[in-house]
Design a protein around this motif. Structure first.
Motif, mmCIF file in Angstrom:
data_model
loop_
_atom_site.group_PDB
_atom_site.id
_atom_site.type_symbol
_atom_site.label_atom_id
_atom_site.label_comp_id
_atom_site.label_asym_id
_atom_site.label_seq_id
_atom_site.Cartn_x
_atom_site.Cartn_y
_atom_site.Cartn_z
ATOM 1 N N SER A 103 0.692 -1.129 0.072
ATOM 2 C CA SER A 103 -0.236 0.080 0.102
ATOM 3 C C SER A 103 0.262 1.347 0.444
ATOM 4 O O SER A 103 0.794 1.947 -1.059
ATOM 5 C CB SER A 103 -0.861 0.034 1.812
ATOM 6 N N TYR A 104 1.614 0.816 1.034
ATOM 7 C CA TYR A 104 2.444 2.397 0.776
ATOM 8 C C TYR A 104 3.754 2.364 -0.508
ATOM 9 O O TYR A 104 3.999 3.849 -0.878
ATOM 10 C CB TYR A 104 3.827 2.635 2.107
ATOM 11 N N HIS A 105 3.899 1.641 -1.000
ATOM 12 C CA HIS A 105 4.786 1.736 -2.695
ATOM 13 C C HIS A 105 3.703 2.238 -3.154
ATOM 14 O O HIS A 105 4.368 2.556 -3.991
ATOM 15 C CB HIS A 105 4.662 0.235 -2.278
ATOM 16 N N PHE A 106 2.325 1.994 -3.199
ATOM 17 C CA PHE A 106 1.769 2.331 -5.131
ATOM 18 C C PHE A 106 0.886 3.349 -3.937
ATOM 19 O O PHE A 106 0.186 3.272 -5.102
ATOM 20 C CB PHE A 106 1.396 1.372 -5.274
ATOM 21 N N GLU A 107 0.868 4.078 -2.806
ATOM 22 C CA GLU A 107 -0.347 4.588 -2.745
ATOM 23 C C GLU A 107 -0.497 6.394 -3.471
ATOM 24 O O GLU A 107 -0.945 6.435 -4.074
ATOM 25 C CB GLU A 107 -0.472 5.015 -1.473
ATOM 26 N N GLU A 108 0.925 6.526 -4.381
ATOM 27 C CA GLU A 108 0.560 7.869 -5.339
ATOM 28 C C GLU A 108 0.198 7.443 -6.424
ATOM 29 O O GLU A 108 -0.018 8.507 -7.215
ATOM 30 C CB GLU A 108 2.769 7.901 -5.084
#
Length: 104
Positions: free
Chosen positions: A81-86
């Motif tokens: 989730s953090y890796h792809f949140e942007e």
């Protein structure tokens, strides 16, 4: 989306809801994308197994890192989730069980 001012976290996804601490977060597309990724993870694991794996991964990490924050940030579901949140288009191209790539 539900607004819960006393939420212990900044935001949280509990299928089928996204829980937010305050209404201004409804405009935070990156935060919402992060939580939507969690909803997808929950769906593909049929919800309850997601929570069991999430907790198991957390407790394994807690033993490994001996630190709550490191344990949390290294949960495979959080890492995805953090890796792809942007990447606001991520969910449209995400492969099933992509969180497994973030297991260590």
């Amino acid at each position: 989306m539900l607004i819960l001012p006393k939420l212990p976290a900044n935001a949280m996804a509990i299928f089928p809801f996204i829980l937010l601490k305050n209404s201004s977060q409804q405009k935070d597309l990156v935060l919402l994308n992060h939580e939507k990724i969690h909803l997808q993870q929950q769906l593909e694991l049929l919800i309850i197994p997601f929570y069991l794996l999430y907790l198991l991964n957390y407790f394994i990490n807690l033993v490994k890192y001996k630190n709550h924050y490191q344990a949390y940030y290294n949960i495979c579901f959080e890492r995805e989730s953090y890796h792809f949140e942007e990447d606001l288009n991520y969910l449209s191209k995400r492969k099933l069980y992509n969180w497994t790539k973030f297991l260590r």
